[in-house]
Design an enzyme around this catalytic site. Structure first.
Site, PDB file in Angstrom:
ATOM      1  N   HIS A 138      -2.480  -0.148   1.673  1.00 50.77           N
ATOM      2  CA  HIS A 138      -1.659   1.019   1.063  1.00 50.77           C
ATOM      3  C   HIS A 138      -0.671   1.724   1.941  1.00 50.77           C
ATOM      4  CE1 HIS A 138      -3.680   1.115  -3.245  1.00 50.77           C
ATOM      5  NE2 HIS A 138      -4.777   0.697  -2.342  1.00 50.77           N
ATOM      6  N   LEU A 157      -8.768   1.907  -6.982  1.00 51.26           N
ATOM      7  CA  LEU A 157      -8.925   3.021  -7.788  1.00 51.26           C
ATOM      8  C   LEU A 157      -7.428   3.507  -8.371  1.00 51.26           C
ATOM      9  CD1 LEU A 157     -11.238   5.250  -5.421  1.00 51.26           C
ATOM     10  CD2 LEU A 157     -11.749   3.921  -7.477  1.00 51.26           C
ATOM     11  N   GLY A 170     -13.229   2.198  -1.076  1.00 53.44           N
ATOM     12  CA  GLY A 170     -12.159   2.704   0.087  1.00 53.44           C
ATOM     13  C   GLY A 170     -11.125   3.558  -0.678  1.00 53.44           C
ATOM     14  N   GLU A 187      -7.188  -1.181   2.406  1.00 50.49           N
ATOM     15  CA  GLU A 187      -6.809   0.273   2.472  1.00 50.49           C
ATOM     16  C   GLU A 187      -5.457   0.291   3.349  1.00 50.49           C
ATOM     17  OE1 GLU A 187      -7.754   2.114   0.225  1.00 50.49           O
ATOM     18  OE2 GLU A 187      -9.713   0.707  -0.239  1.00 50.49           O
TER      19      GLU A 187
HETATM   20 NI    NI Z   1      -6.473   0.224  -3.262  1.00 50.23          NI
END
Ligand code: NI
Length: 180
Positions: free
Chosen positions: A140, A95, A46, A137
């Protein structure tokens, strides 16, 4: 398509709120495709637009296991319509926080509405890993990282480690330039 740079924490840009997309036009669809390519390349399951420096409410997700046919989902303005009372812990990574993993507890099942890459409204029900990734996600988009769900002590240890790594890679780059 193009690969985008992923911002690594700690970084103030990861703490900002994203704004809704008015409609998914050609440039938004291009951004979605670039995000997807960047996510596959990383590799990850993701990616959210703020992680590539774009403060728009866009996420891309593909939780298909290695060897399975890709099942990309590109979502603009995702909105959780319903979440189960039942929660489940799951190990999460990000990430933007390379090599860091912690258990996070979230609702096990969700119902989400979003605009797809063709500007069509879709509603899906997700459970398991897909539900985890969508919620991660979507966090975020409001400047929340998975480490914001764990204890302050664990969070500061992780962020300190990432800060140290950033300094190390910066000085390694500098040395490489000086010796070039
Ligand atoms: Ni993340």
């Amino acid at each position: 398509m193009a690969l985008l740079d992923i911002i690594v924490a700690p970084d103030p840009r990861l703490k900002k709120h994203a704004v809704p997309v008015e409609r998914v036009d050609a440039s938004t669809a291009k951004l979605m495709a670039d995000m997807l390519e960047t996510m596959y390349e990383a590799p990850g399951v993701g990616l959210a637009a703020p992680q590539v420096g774009v403060l728009k409410r866009i996420i891309v997700v593909d939780t298909v296991r290695e060897g399975g046919a890709p099942q990309p989902r590109m979502m603009a303005n995702p909105e959780i319509l319903w979440a189960s009372e039942e929660t489940k812990p799951h190990e999460e990574g990000c990430l933007s926080l390379p090599d860091e993993y912690e258990m996070v507890t979230r609702p096990d099942r969700i119902k989400v509405r979003y605009l797809d890459e063709k500007n069509e409204t879709r509603t899906i029900e997700a459970d398991g890993l897909l539900a985890v990734v969508i919620q991660h996600e979507m966090d975020h988009l409001k400047g929340v990282l998975f480490v914001d769900h764990i204890s302050g002590l664990k969070r500061s240890i992780i962020l300190r480690r990432l800060t140290k790594q950033k300094k190390l890679s910066k000085s390694a780059r500098r040395h490489a330039l000086e010796s070039a």
